[in-house]
Scaffold this motif. Structure first.
Motif, PDB file in Angstrom:
ATOM      1  N   ASN A 311       0.845  -1.186   0.000  1.00 53.42           N
ATOM      2  CA  ASN A 311       0.000   0.000   0.000  1.00 53.42           C
ATOM      3  C   ASN A 311       0.887   1.244   0.000  1.00 53.42           C
ATOM      4  N   GLY A 312       0.547   2.191  -0.846  1.00 50.87           N
ATOM      5  CA  GLY A 312       1.342   3.417  -0.916  1.00 50.87           C
ATOM      6  C   GLY A 312       2.536   3.323  -1.842  1.00 50.87           C
ATOM      7  N   ASP A 313       2.713   2.179  -2.507  1.00 52.53           N
ATOM      8  CA  ASP A 313       3.821   2.051  -3.455  1.00 52.53           C
ATOM      9  C   ASP A 313       3.698   3.063  -4.587  1.00 52.53           C
ATOM     10  N   THR A 314       4.826   3.569  -5.027  1.00 52.70           N
ATOM     11  CA  THR A 314       4.916   4.375  -6.246  1.00 52.70           C
ATOM     12  C   THR A 314       5.670   3.544  -7.274  1.00 52.70           C
ATOM     13  N   PRO A 315       5.664   3.957  -8.534  1.00 56.92           N
ATOM     14  CA  PRO A 315       6.466   3.217  -9.515  1.00 56.92           C
ATOM     15  C   PRO A 315       7.933   3.095  -9.103  1.00 56.92           C
ATOM     16  N   ASP A 316       8.470   4.130  -8.461  1.00 57.27           N
ATOM     17  CA  ASP A 316       9.881   4.094  -8.059  1.00 57.27           C
ATOM     18  C   ASP A 316      10.131   3.114  -6.917  1.00 57.27           C
ATOM     19  N   THR A 317       9.268   3.120  -5.910  1.00 59.25           N
ATOM     20  CA  THR A 317       9.490   2.211  -4.774  1.00 59.25           C
ATOM     21  C   THR A 317       9.284   0.763  -5.191  1.00 59.25           C
ATOM     22  N   LEU A 318       8.301   0.528  -6.055  1.00 55.67           N
ATOM     23  CA  LEU A 318       8.081  -0.836  -6.543  1.00 55.67           C
ATOM     24  C   LEU A 318       9.249  -1.277  -7.421  1.00 55.67           C
ATOM     25  N   ALA A 319       9.733  -0.368  -8.266  1.00 51.14           N
ATOM     26  CA  ALA A 319      10.862  -0.692  -9.147  1.00 51.14           C
ATOM     27  C   ALA A 319      12.087  -1.103  -8.336  1.00 51.14           C
ATOM     28  N   ALA A 320      12.339  -0.405  -7.234  1.00 45.55           N
ATOM     29  CA  ALA A 320      13.503  -0.723  -6.401  1.00 45.55           C
ATOM     30  C   ALA A 320      13.389  -2.125  -5.817  1.00 45.55           C
ATOM     31  N   ARG A 321      12.191  -2.490  -5.395  1.00 45.33           N
ATOM     32  CA  ARG A 321      12.000  -3.809  -4.795  1.00 45.33           C
ATOM     33  C   ARG A 321      12.074  -4.911  -5.857  1.00 45.33           C
ATOM     34  N   VAL A 322      11.547  -4.635  -7.033  1.00 42.88           N
ATOM     35  CA  VAL A 322      11.641  -5.604  -8.132  1.00 42.88           C
ATOM     36  C   VAL A 322      13.097  -5.788  -8.547  1.00 42.88           C
ATOM     37  N   PHE A 323      13.845  -4.682  -8.579  1.00 44.81           N
ATOM     38  CA  PHE A 323      15.250  -4.778  -9.001  1.00 44.81           C
ATOM     39  C   PHE A 323      16.064  -5.648  -8.046  1.00 44.81           C
ATOM     40  N   GLU A 324      15.722  -5.642  -6.774  1.00 41.31           N
ATOM     41  CA  GLU A 324      16.399  -6.527  -5.824  1.00 41.31           C
ATOM     42  C   GLU A 324      16.250  -7.984  -6.256  1.00 41.31           C
TER      43      GLU A 324
END
Length: 353
Positions: A311-324
């Protein structure tokens, strides 16, 4: 004879000028040590010692007759002078510079790259050991590596090269038995080019706009991959469609920042993917490593890794977690290929035990 030699060089003077020594370390592409030596030079300057270490490394490397030579030095002055970025003004250095240039002309393919001092510890140690001993030293060679021959990678990039750097990290930490033989960029101004060059890699710039059609563009890519004897092609942030030749069928991998077949296809890259995932209300996202076909984000899936959409994810925060997850998935897929554990049957990738 090794087809590639990697040299680390150093030189130092205690006093500048003062008692000085030079050191060099030669390794092949498998990390097998070929030669390691520290040489006392008498009283001279740091820069003369650095250049002397360079010359001695070139003389030693010449005897192995490698196809490619990559030299790493922590002397920014030496590196920029050899690469033509700085003029040589010192009368003490000029003869050594000329000798080095003459020796380099005997190598078919050479590069001289700058590294930080903390990454040049072995050559630095040889300098100090020679100074402490007061005479030349020849370091004991490490045992010959028993690992399998590394898989040869060709990496295609269109941006910052983050995937390339992650793969190099795994290689340097001996977590992936591979070597990057060529990097191909579809753009001439992206930061990934400089990162690749700083790592001592061979970089080719192949832009779609320089060719009349996709056939010419694709054939040039194929030619560079074949010339570099590439076993596996890795697309890392590669944004161009190219015609994959038969010789590279199921030998080209791509990583996509979503769980294919969802959120793939033309235009689905970078933040566009993560925006689409968030707009769809997905609770899980992740990444997909797959073999490539001649369609965007198409081909047999090799590995998928997931992460929660918060909840509250932005494209940038989600991208960082996916990149991990990408940083784990891609090296794993490459390792499976290198181990001969992947096969494709009726469009589905099978992982052998």
């Amino acid at each position: 004879m090794p087809d590639k030699i990697i040299a680390h060089i150093d030189g130092g003077s205690r006093g500048n000028p003062g008692p000085a020594a030079a050191g060099f370390l030669l390794e092949d592409s498998n990390g097998t040590q070929l030669r390691a030596k520290g040489c006392v030079l008498g009283r001279t300057t740091n820069n003369v010692a650095e250049y002397t270490g360079f010359v001695k490394a070139l003389e030693a490397a010449r005897s192995f007759k490698p196809e490619q030579l990559v030299v790493f030095s922590d002397s920014e002055l030496l590196v920029k002078q050899i690469n033509g970025q700085y003029r040589v003004k010192s009368e003490l250095i000029k003869p050594l510079y000329e000798q080095a240039v003459d020796l380099l002309s005997g190598f078919k393919n050479w590069k001289v790259r700058h590294i930080t001092r903390d990454k040049n510890k072995q050559a630095d140690s040889l300098v100090n050991e020679a100074l402490d001993a007061g005479h030349d030293i020849e370091a004991r060679l490490k045992p010959v590596s028993k690992k399998e021959k590394p898989i040869r990678l060709g990496v295609l990039i269109s941006g910052g090269g983050t995937t390339l750097i992650n793969i190099l990290k795994y290689i340097n930490e001996d977590k992936l038995n591979a070597e990057v033989n060529v990097v191909i960029s579809s753009r001439s101004t992206v930061t990934g080019i400089e990162k690749a060059k700083n790592a001592g890699l061979d970089v080719k710039i192949i832009r779609t706009k320089d060719y009349h059609d996709i056939d010419g563009f694709s054939k040039r890519i194929e030619a560079e991959l074949v010339a570099a004897k590439v076993d596996l092609v890795i697309q890392g942030g590669w944004l161009c469609l190219w015609k994959i030749p038969y010789r590279y069928k199921n030998r080209v991998m791509n990583i996509h920042p979503a769980l294919l077949p969802s959120f793939g296809g033309k235009g689905m890259w970078g933040h566009h993917v993560h925006e689409a995932v968030l707009n769809a209300g997905c609770k899980v996202s992740g990444c997909t490593v797959h073999f490539c076909t001649n369609e965007y984000d198409d081909g047999p899936i090799i590995i998928q890794r997931t992460c929660e959409v918060l909840n509250g994810d932005t494209p940038d925060t989600l991208a960082a977690r996916v990149f991990e997850q990408e940083c784990i998935a891609y090296p794993e897929a490459i390792g499976l290929f290198a181990a001969g554990r992947l096969s494709v049957e009726k469009g589905i990738t099978k992982i052998k035990p």
